[in-house]
Design an enzyme around this catalytic site. Structure first.
Site, mmCIF file in Angstrom:
data_model
loop_
_atom_site.group_PDB
_atom_site.id
_atom_site.type_symbol
_atom_site.label_atom_id
_atom_site.label_comp_id
_atom_site.label_asym_id
_atom_site.label_seq_id
_atom_site.Cartn_x
_atom_site.Cartn_y
_atom_site.Cartn_z
ATOM 1 N N CYS A 100 2.135 -9.444 -5.927
ATOM 2 C CA CYS A 100 1.608 -10.792 -5.670
ATOM 3 C C CYS A 100 0.467 -11.075 -6.640
ATOM 4 C CB CYS A 100 1.127 -10.912 -4.229
ATOM 5 S SG CYS A 100 2.446 -10.725 -3.008
ATOM 6 N N CYS A 116 -3.363 -10.795 -5.478
ATOM 7 C CA CYS A 116 -3.748 -9.645 -4.656
ATOM 8 C C CYS A 116 -4.167 -8.464 -5.519
ATOM 9 C CB CYS A 116 -2.567 -9.241 -3.761
ATOM 10 S SG CYS A 116 -2.880 -7.785 -2.735
#
Length: 346
Positions: free
Chosen positions: A121, A124
């Site tokens: 992601c 993240c």
């Protein structure tokens, strides 16, 4: 026996159920296994503390078994009450686990299931690391026990730390069986949440094979093109099919799902983005958690303004959705949502 290391490690008791402990040499009669299981669940740190076991058995366990396989490297505390533990695993990998305390004093363990993460992601910290490996059952349970050792009895556990839970579901299932066992810690399954970036196969597996837990799905945006950019998992788990899986889970378990949306300034906070989430939620029984993105050095994103968050919240509420705007916690120790894993880079 846990034989995943070249040296074939000792039995790791924290990852074993009573019937497995019974298979250890010299653990007889059968009630001894239950006694050992209770002691381990109580958090003892030495075999000598198991005072109702014969000394001969305690000495034998000392030579062939471990109470825990990992160790705490460092404990970090945020002024808001958040605690982050950096934990060293047997092979040199380092993971992090976090204790969150809400305004009512309820304590929640945010537990990791993998060392690193393969989901990638874009917003993240853990996603930067790549995946080292899945955690063993013992390594999952130990995080909870280390947090209780640090902060006292915990109320809830959420699998929202490092890693994608649906990619290590069997180890998580066993960890939950251990933590909820009536002869051990006895944690209620209703106090356990498992979070996923949207692994459709895993959602169906959990719905069909249990255990029945609270399910949280990291949605972030309901725009397919944008979600593919922010969350590559979308490519193999498209939004229409993800919606069907969420609906299936709710219908099968009777549990409302939570959708998590990390709000990133000028990225997914527009009226159009809000409307797309509204459309996605039609026909679903869900609660939405809006989480202002927590800054991570080197990432090309910005924290949303209060006005962006409030406007987005009101748009969803006006559409009749159940929504909560979460306040970030643990930012000063890099313990907030999306920030775990910094230590591995150092």
């Amino acid at each position: 026996m846990d034989n995943s290391t070249p040296a074939k490690r000792k039995f790791c008791l924290v990852g074993m159920l009573p019937e497995e402990i019974l298979s250890i040499p010299n653990v007889t009669p059968s009630f001894r296994a239950k006694q050992i299981f209770k002691w381990v669940a109580s958090g003892v740190t030495s075999f000598e503390q198991m005072h109702n076991l014969p000394k001969e058995l305690r000495n034998k366990l000392q030579s062939i078994a471990l109470l825990r396989s990992s160790s705490v490297l460092q404990e970090l505390k945020d002024p808001d009450g958040t605690i982050k533990l950096q934990i060293a695993l047997w092979d040199g990998c380092v993971i992090e686990t976090v204790l969150l305390t809400d305004s009512n004093g309820r304590k929640t363990a945010c537990v990791s299931c993998q060392a690193g993460c393969a989901m990638g992601c874009a917003f993240c910290q853990t996603g930067r690391l790549g995946l080292a490996r899945n955690l063993e059952t013992s390594e999952i349970v130990e995080q909870f026990m280390f947090l209780e050792q640090s902060a006292g009895s915990l109320d809830n556990i959420v699998f929202m730390g490092m890693g994608e839970p649906m990619m290590n579901l069997e180890a998580i299932r066993k960890a939950i069986t251990i933590l909820t066992h009536a002869d051990g810690r006895g944690l209620s399954a209703r106090r356990i949440t498992i979070s996923t970036s949207g692994i459709i196969k895993g959602i169906y597996d959990l719905a069909d094979n249990g255990p029945s837990l609270r399910l949280a799905v990291s949605l972030t945006t309901a725009n397919s093109e944008l979600r593919e950019q922010l969350m590559p998992v979308t490519k193999g788990n498209p939004l229409p099919q993800l919606k069907q899986a969420i609906s299936y889970y709710t219908n099968k378990t009777g549990r409302r799902c939570t959708l998590e949306a990390a709000l990133i300034s000028k990225t997914n906070t527009s009226d159009k983005n809000a409307q797309e989430i509204i459309e996605f939620c039609k026909g679903l029984d869900v609660h939405i958690n809006l989480i202002p993105w927590n800054p991570i050095q080197g990432m090309p994103f910005s924290k949303p303004t209060q006005n962006e968050c409030t406007t987005f919240l009101k748009k969803l509420e006006k559409a009749g959705l159940n929504v909560t705007l979460r306040m970030p916690r643990g930012k000063k120790i890099s313990g907030a949502c999306g920030q775990l894993g910094k230590i591995i880079l150092e």
